[in-house]
Scaffold this motif. Structure first.
Motif, short mmCIF file in Angstrom:
data_model
loop_
_atom_site.label_atom_id
_atom_site.label_comp_id
_atom_site.label_asym_id
_atom_site.label_seq_id
_atom_site.Cartn_x
_atom_site.Cartn_y
_atom_site.Cartn_z
N GLU A 11 31.53 -34.00 45.93
CA GLU A 11 31.08 -33.36 44.69
C GLU A 11 31.38 -34.32 43.54
OE1 GLU A 11 29.66 -30.52 43.96
OE2 GLU A 11 29.55 -29.81 46.02
N ASP A 25 32.99 -34.57 40.91
CA ASP A 25 34.02 -33.82 40.19
C ASP A 25 35.06 -34.80 39.63
OD1 ASP A 25 35.83 -31.51 39.57
OD2 ASP A 25 37.05 -32.55 41.07
N ALA A 75 26.54 -37.99 41.55
CA ALA A 75 25.56 -36.94 41.23
C ALA A 75 24.16 -37.33 41.70
CB ALA A 75 25.57 -36.67 39.72
N ARG A 101 23.96 -37.10 45.46
CA ARG A 101 23.92 -35.69 45.88
C ARG A 101 22.53 -35.11 45.64
NH1 ARG A 101 26.96 -31.10 47.24
NH2 ARG A 101 28.36 -32.66 48.06
#
Ligand code: FES
Ligand code: FES
Length: 170
Positions: free
Chosen positions: A127, A129, A159, A162
């Motif tokens: 993720e 994060d 990102a 993903r």
């Protein structure tokens, strides 16, 4: 029973960036020194030489390790990937572009260690994060950048990767 001294060469055989290495070295030869001076893999930088700065980070069977904390003979039979290997297989193009975009390096001394650490993190499909990323990066020190650009670059790539995976799965 054979007797060894600190100068007795021992076999050092492993795979470096996809190529077989079959050499010998004194038993106390550090992997970081072996990579730089015997294999020409000078992208592996050496800073503290006692496991603190992360500049010497390489992948050992896919996991980031400090090459200054290993003897060369200890990687027998294993896969070592340095920043040169990551560059060769072009798996870092997006991360390198993001480093340029976000000014994630200044002197560049720490950069190979960061790229290797981040390559392993990105490979795990994380993720994007910031808290967990900063934890991952806590073993890599940079004296120039203040880390902000490095974090921004890595989050942007995480990102994007993903989003690409999600699009492929849709
Ligand atoms: Fe290996 Fe600093 S040179 S951690
Ligand atoms: Fe100089 Fe990180 S860019 S130490």
């Amino acid at each position: 029973m054979p007797r060894y001294s600190a100068d007795t060469a021992v076999p050092v055989a492993f795979t470096l960036n996809g190529r077989a290495v079959a050499e010998s070295a004194p038993p106390r030869r550090l992997l970081s020194d072996f990579l730089r001076h015997d294999c020409g893999a000078t992208g592996t930088h050496v800073g503290c030489e006692h496991g603190v700065c992360g500049a010497c980070t390489v992948l050992l069977d896919g996991e980031p390790v400090r090459s200054c904390l290993l003897f060369a003979y200890q990687v027998a039979g294993r896969q070592v990937v340095t920043v040169e290997g990551l560059a060769e297989d072009r798996g870092l193009d997006d991360l390198r572009a993001a480093f340029r975009k976000h000014h994630a390096l200044q002197c560049g001394y720490c950069t190979p260690g960061f790229l290797v650490t981040l390559a392993a993190w990105l490979e795990s499909g994380p993720e994007p994060d910031e808290t967990s990323l900063r934890e991952v990066l806590s073993g890599n020190l940079c004296r120039c950048t203040g880390y902000v650009g490095i974090v921004e670059a890595a989050l942007e790539v995480a990102a994007a990767r993903r989003a690409a995976r999600d699009a492929a799965d849709a």
